[in-house]
Design an enzyme around this catalytic site. Structure first.
Site, PDB file in Angstrom:
ATOM      1  N   HIS A  11     -37.371 -38.720  29.131  1.00 25.03           N
ATOM      2  CA  HIS A  11     -37.764 -39.806  30.036  1.00 25.03           C
ATOM      3  C   HIS A  11     -37.590 -41.177  29.371  1.00 25.03           C
ATOM      4  O   HIS A  11     -37.553 -41.298  28.140  1.00 25.03           O
ATOM      5  CB  HIS A  11     -39.220 -39.638  30.461  1.00 25.03           C
ATOM      6  N   GLY A  24     -48.629 -37.211  25.243  1.00 22.24           N
ATOM      7  CA  GLY A  24     -48.814 -35.815  25.611  1.00 22.24           C
ATOM      8  C   GLY A  24     -48.837 -35.584  27.110  1.00 22.24           C
ATOM      9  O   GLY A  24     -47.937 -35.993  27.829  1.00 22.24           O
ATOM     10  N   GLU A  89     -44.574 -32.479  28.200  1.00 23.93           N
ATOM     11  CA  GLU A  89     -44.621 -32.836  26.786  1.00 23.93           C
ATOM     12  C   GLU A  89     -45.597 -31.910  26.062  1.00 23.93           C
ATOM     13  O   GLU A  89     -46.495 -31.311  26.672  1.00 23.93           O
ATOM     14  CB  GLU A  89     -45.059 -34.299  26.644  1.00 23.93           C
TER      15      GLU A  89
END
EC number: 5.4.2.11
Length: 230
Positions: A11, A24, A89
């Site tokens: 991303h 995260g 993630e």
């Protein structure tokens, strides 16, 4: 002509990337720079005449929105998109939301780098009653709490990413479909390590830049033969 190529993209820069925080599973927006990065990635793919049959992304908006900007640029907004928590993630446990430099000051650069980059070392984990536990988020309400992380190493991240690859993405590749995955630094590190058989110690050195297309090429046995940045 269809080829055995897979495109991976992390991303674009998020607002917490910009603030140097452990992100995260926190659902953070793209920064203005991250939006521009996503648009540039789409333009680069368009320039190189990439066209896709399927796209996969995570359950987090920084990846979802990056994919949206890329597909808009490619004029492929209609493309089938599959979202999965397995592409999220890595969960940074008790480090989530904290500033990386502050953690380095507290624990030392070597320890923080091991938490961030190593294969098997797990950061300090959270408890089930912590608001950062994914089981408290409605988007994961259909997933068994035992499957959701309290904090993950790259090894644990790989254990959820690889089954998704085997079940959903590899069958598409085998049918010579052109596949795009927009996900996160560590879910993509886990996939690249698995597909290219990278040593657990060597993976410490791999840092994936934001919104930079990565091309994986496969042979006729669907083994990765090389990978490179576009």
């Amino acid at each position: 002509m269809k080829t055995n190529k897979l495109v991976l993209i992390r991303h674009g820069q998020s607002k917490w990337n910009k603030l140097n925080k452990f992100t995260g599973w926190h659902d953070i927006e793209l920064s203005d720079n991250g939006i521009n990065e996503a648009l540039k990635a789409g333009s680069l793919l368009k320039k190189e005449k990439f066209f896709f049959d399927y796209a996969h992304t995570s359950m987090l908006k920084r990846a979802i929105h990056t994919l949206r900007y890329i597909l808009d640029t490619l004029d492929q907004s209609w493309l089938p998109v599959q979202k999965s928590w397995r592409l999220n993630e890595r969960h940074y446990g008790a480090l989530e939301g904290l500033n990386k430099d502050e953690m380095i000051s507290k624990y030392g650069e070597e320890q923080v780098n091991l938490w961030r980059r190593s294969f098997e070392i797990i950061p300090p984990q959270i408890r089930l009653n912590d608001k950062r536990f994914p089981g408290n988020d409605i988007r994961y309400s259909n997933i068994d709490n035992n499957e959701l992380p309290l904090g993950e190493s790259l090894e644990l991240t790989a254990k959820r990413v690889i089954p998704y690859w085997n079940k959903f993405i590899l069958p598409q590749i085998k049918k010579r479909n052109r596949v795009l995955i927009v996900a996160h630094g560590n879910s993509l590190r886990a996939l690249i390590q698995f597909l290219n058989k990278i040593d657990n110690k060597k993976i410490l050195e791999l840092n994936i830049p934001t919104a930079t297309p990565i091309i994986l090429e496969f042979n006729e046995e669907y083994n990765s033969i090389k990978w490179y940045y576009l």
